[in-house]
Design a protein around this motif. Structure first.
Motif, short mmCIF file in Angstrom:
data_model
loop_
_atom_site.label_atom_id
_atom_site.label_comp_id
_atom_site.label_asym_id
_atom_site.label_seq_id
_atom_site.Cartn_x
_atom_site.Cartn_y
_atom_site.Cartn_z
N MET A 307 50.70 29.93 56.76
CA MET A 307 49.56 29.05 56.21
C MET A 307 49.00 29.64 55.05
O MET A 307 48.60 28.78 54.16
N ILE A 308 49.07 30.84 54.69
CA ILE A 308 48.72 31.33 53.36
C ILE A 308 50.19 31.16 52.53
O ILE A 308 51.09 32.01 52.61
N ASP A 309 50.25 29.86 51.94
CA ASP A 309 51.50 29.69 51.35
C ASP A 309 51.56 29.91 49.85
O ASP A 309 52.40 29.04 49.01
N ARG A 310 50.61 30.78 49.24
CA ARG A 310 50.88 31.21 47.86
C ARG A 310 50.94 32.78 47.81
O ARG A 310 50.69 33.31 48.75
N ARG A 311 50.96 33.08 46.77
CA ARG A 311 51.12 34.67 46.54
C ARG A 311 50.02 35.34 46.90
O ARG A 311 49.09 35.25 45.94
N MET A 312 49.76 36.13 47.78
CA MET A 312 48.82 36.69 48.16
C MET A 312 48.94 38.25 48.81
O MET A 312 48.21 38.70 49.55
N GLY A 313 50.15 38.64 48.71
CA GLY A 313 50.63 39.83 49.15
C GLY A 313 50.78 40.24 50.38
O GLY A 313 50.51 41.43 50.93
N ILE A 314 51.35 39.08 51.36
CA ILE A 314 51.55 39.34 52.54
C ILE A 314 53.00 39.26 52.72
O ILE A 314 53.64 39.28 53.96
N HIS A 315 53.80 39.67 51.82
CA HIS A 315 55.38 39.57 52.08
C HIS A 315 55.67 40.98 52.99
O HIS A 315 54.69 41.89 52.97
N GLY A 316 56.66 40.86 53.52
CA GLY A 316 57.06 42.11 54.44
C GLY A 316 56.89 41.42 55.83
O GLY A 316 57.66 40.62 56.36
N ALA A 470 38.16 39.58 50.02
CA ALA A 470 38.91 38.87 49.20
C ALA A 470 39.46 39.92 48.05
O ALA A 470 38.88 41.09 47.81
N LEU A 471 40.51 39.74 47.34
CA LEU A 471 41.14 40.53 46.43
C LEU A 471 40.13 40.15 44.77
O LEU A 471 40.26 39.00 44.79
N GLU A 472 39.92 41.27 44.40
CA GLU A 472 39.15 41.03 43.12
C GLU A 472 39.63 41.95 42.16
O GLU A 472 40.41 43.02 42.36
N GLY A 473 39.28 41.70 40.86
CA GLY A 473 39.36 42.47 39.81
C GLY A 473 40.79 42.57 39.34
O GLY A 473 41.81 41.73 39.47
N GLU A 474 41.42 43.85 38.96
CA GLU A 474 42.77 44.05 38.65
C GLU A 474 43.63 43.93 39.79
O GLU A 474 44.64 43.49 39.63
N GLU A 475 43.31 44.22 41.07
CA GLU A 475 44.03 43.83 42.29
C GLU A 475 44.27 42.43 42.41
O GLU A 475 45.43 42.12 42.92
N TRP A 476 43.31 41.53 42.09
CA TRP A 476 43.75 40.28 42.30
C TRP A 476 44.62 39.65 41.21
O TRP A 476 45.54 38.99 41.34
N ARG A 477 44.60 40.32 40.14
CA ARG A 477 45.39 39.91 38.90
C ARG A 477 46.93 40.48 39.21
O ARG A 477 47.90 39.72 39.01
N THR A 487 41.12 32.34 43.40
CA THR A 487 40.07 33.15 42.75
C THR A 487 39.40 33.94 44.29
O THR A 487 39.50 33.53 45.08
N PRO A 488 38.54 35.13 43.76
CA PRO A 488 37.87 35.73 45.00
C PRO A 488 36.97 34.81 45.83
O PRO A 488 36.25 34.08 44.85
N TRP A 489 37.21 35.04 46.91
CA TRP A 489 36.56 34.08 47.87
C TRP A 489 36.37 32.69 47.97
O TRP A 489 35.67 31.82 47.99
N SER A 490 37.82 32.31 47.44
CA SER A 490 38.23 30.91 47.43
C SER A 490 39.52 30.70 47.99
O SER A 490 40.42 31.67 47.95
N TYR A 491 39.59 29.76 48.73
CA TYR A 491 41.08 29.20 49.04
C TYR A 491 41.58 30.24 50.23
O TYR A 491 41.08 30.63 50.96
N HIS A 492 42.88 30.64 49.92
CA HIS A 492 43.53 31.95 50.67
C HIS A 492 42.72 33.24 50.60
O HIS A 492 43.20 34.16 51.23
N ASN A 493 42.11 33.33 49.28
CA ASN A 493 41.67 34.59 48.93
C ASN A 493 40.20 34.65 49.63
O ASN A 493 39.38 34.83 48.61
N GLY A 494 40.05 34.84 50.87
CA GLY A 494 38.75 34.92 51.35
C GLY A 494 37.62 33.66 51.53
O GLY A 494 36.70 33.72 51.83
#
Length: 611
Positions: A307-316, A470-477, A487-494
């Motif tokens: 469902m999270i079909d974009r890069r969001m750090g869920i690989h593995g 949500a991922l924010e700041g440097e972690e989000w980048r 972006t933070p608190w939008s779409y798949h990111n929270g």
């Protein structure tokens, strides 16, 4: 009776028999053809179109779905056979096209208004939702085969939202099953199965057999050698056209889950007993159970494969995939025909179920007690009896989690890899772990306790957060690559996704706590229809409709309907629930006390190699 149901009865009642008889004589030139070029089968239409359209206008009724006697698909007509099909444009009559929603009415492509809740004066949210859901139906050869992802008349840039997505159709399919409309689900299962056997290639590489497409689209194309004839084809996307070119790992898992739900709800087990369906199940299982380099029993996937079909750090080893995988294994074991040829596959399946249940329950679980244990972990342990098996560094515990974790409740973390724990809360994975019994009974209740304790964060203004925080700041980048959509608190990111409402409902019913789902439904009903059924909501409190959210998103509509239907009839949730297996429980208990050294013994006799 809902307005849409009344409309269907009117269209398919007294007028239907006479109309269908006349239709055969007026439009006898419709036939099925094979396309050797596209390897599809479809319906051919010729000059009888103008006669047919004139006849429809005189009768002032909608066209009943045409039956296409294709040799590769069964002719199915059940309780849901009374369906409304739309006309295309003025020059062509195109089957396989969905209706459009515009200004409160359902319109066909030629602008003729079909029955809606507004016509019949019904104002309830449910009636509107059913009208919208039926308006999203896609037809192929005159038969319903799915629902499009979104039907937003205000957005001219449809991208791939006009396609039928496997995962998006699941709540639609469940809604139709619970309503007694079995035909569309059966057609969807059989047609997507035929797409599975395609030979897929991207950049000279072909993925393994058994891969289900992410989506498909019904296209009307000219027939070779005849300018006046066209045919319909199913055009699948296995990820080769998707953003990021990621294969949809969850599609096959969802397909198995829906197949079982269809059999349990309709009582029609003939579909799952078919040879081609049994073969399809085995192909998916073999693809998922194939040996690899991984030491874990969980399924290893790339980022963006669910469902999270974009890069969001869920690989593995993301929890969502593991919960669906576990559920699909249980469903497949229940449906596979007992035969000697399947003995090895079933044995591998059972072994994987035992290993997965132990692994997830033991290593993914987090609560205040486990958090304190991790905080005191020793690292660099080289031992079969190591406590910190994955060499997790205590400094990985994020500051937000220390303050956020309640004293009561817990959840399954999002991911586990060597020296890495993803402590984010992922709603779908946790909810489906409850539904599939991947989580223990105590863990299931603790997850719901956690959701209740963190209601203002996870439900807030619209259920339900897809992940938190949500991922924010440097972690989000770094993790998303500065994704402007995530972006933070939008779409798949929270972001908050209304479609998750139906999974929350199933989990709540399974644990005999339906009040949780009822409260969430009340929150959704305050604004979801007024906001025009958006795909997702933004901000930490879900106060804004998502900045790029599609309106009239089908699985938002279907998710609400499934939730309402299940609350009205809780026993119906059994078509989705997996009951905990006593054998798995015993095996899990044994695994807790087993000597880990035993697993290192060689299998079979020692071999001698001549060099």
């Amino acid at each position: 009776m809902g307005a849409s149901e009344a409309a269907l009865q009117i269209f398919s009642g007294a007028f239907a028999p006479q109309f269908h008889t006349n239709l055969r004589s007026k439009f006898s030139s419709v036939c099925c053809v094979k396309s050797s070029k596209d390897r599809h089968y479809g319906c051919m239409q010729q000059n009888g179109v103008r006669i047919l359209k004139s006849y429809i206008r005189r009768q002032r009724i909608r066209l009943e779905s045409l039956r296409c006697k294709c040799s590769q698909a069964e002719n199915i007509r059940g309780a849901s056979g009374r369906l409304v099909n739309g006309l295309a444009n003025d020059s062509k009559f195109q089957l396989g096209q969905h209706l459009k929603y515009e200004k409160g009415n359902i319109l066909s492509d030629d602008g003729l208004t079909a029955a809606t809740s507004n016509v019949f004066g019904a104002n309830s949210i449910e009636d509107e939702a059913w009208s919208l859901l039926r308006a999203s139906m896609v037809y192929y050869c005159g038969n319903p085969v799915g629902t499009i992802a979104a039907n937003d008349p205000s957005d001219s840039n449809t991208l791939n939202y006009d396609q039928v997505f496997i995962r998006d159709f699941i709540p639609s399919g469940i809604a139709f099953l619970l309503k007694g409309d079995y035909e569309i689900v059966r057609n969807f299962i059989l047609h997507t199965l035929q797409l599975q056997s395609w030979e897929k290639t991207m950049d000279c590489h072909s993925p393994g057999q058994g891969l289900m497409p992410a989506s498909f689209k019904v296209r009307t194309v000219p027939l070779d050698g005849d300018e006046d004839a066209t045919e319909e084809v199913l055009d699948p996307d296995f990820g080769e056209a998707a953003i990021g070119r990621v294969a949809p790992v969850d599609s096959g898992l969802w397909w198995i889950i829906l197949l079982r739900a269809y059999g349990k709800c309709s009582g029609d087990t003939s579909v799952q007993e078919r040879i081609d369906v049994q073969t399809g199940i085995k192909m998916i299982l073999k693809l998922c159970l194939a040996d690899g380099f991984d030491m874990f029993p969980t399924l290893l996937v790339t980022d963006g494969s669910c469902m999270i079909d974009r890069r969001m750090g869920i690989h593995g080893h993301p929890l969502e995939i593991q919960a669906l995988f576990y559920s699909a294994l249980l469903c497949a074991r229940e449906m596979l025909a007992p035969e000697e040829a399947s003995a090895d596959l079933i044995r591998a399946l059972n072994n994987r179920l035992v290993a997965m249940s132990f692994h997830i329950r033991e290593y993914y679980w987090i609560d205040m007690k486990k958090l304190n244990e991790i905080y005191r972990y020793k690292t660099e342990e080289y031992s079969f009896d190591a406590v910190n098996k994955f060499n997790i560094y205590p400094d990985q515990i994020p500051p937000w989690l220390v303050e956020w974790m309640p004293n009561r409740g817990g959840y399954l973390i999002g991911n586990l890899q060597p020296a890495h724990m993803d402590f984010r809360f992922f709603s779908l994975g946790n909810l489906w772990a409850i539904i599939s019994s991947l989580a223990t009974t105590d863990q299931s209740h603790a997850i719901l306790d956690f959701i209740e304790a963190k209601w203002s964060d996870l439900v807030a203004g619209m259920p339900l957060k897809i992940c938190y925080p949500a991922l924010e700041g440097e972690e989000w980048r770094i993790i998303t690559g500065s994704d402007p959509k995530n972006t933070p608190w939008s779409y798949h990111n929270g972001g908050s996704w209304p479609t998750l409402l139906w999974q929350l409902t199933v989990a709540s019913i399974k644990t005999k706590r339906p009040d949780i789902a009822e409260n969430a439904i009340k929150v959704a009903e305050r604004r979801i229809a007024t906001d025009k059924w958006p795909e997702y909501y933004d901000t930490k409190g879900a106060r804004f409709v998502g900045k790029q959210a599609r309106l009239f998103q089908t699985w938002s509509i279907a998710g609400y309907l499934v939730a309402k239907l299940l609350i009205a009839n809780p026993n119906a949730a059994n078509i989705l629930v997996n009951v905990e297996d006593a054998e798995l429980v015993n095996a899990f208990s044994f695994a807790l006390t087993a000597n880990p050294r035993r697993k290192r013994l060689r299998k079979g006799p020692k071999q001698t190699f001549i060099i």
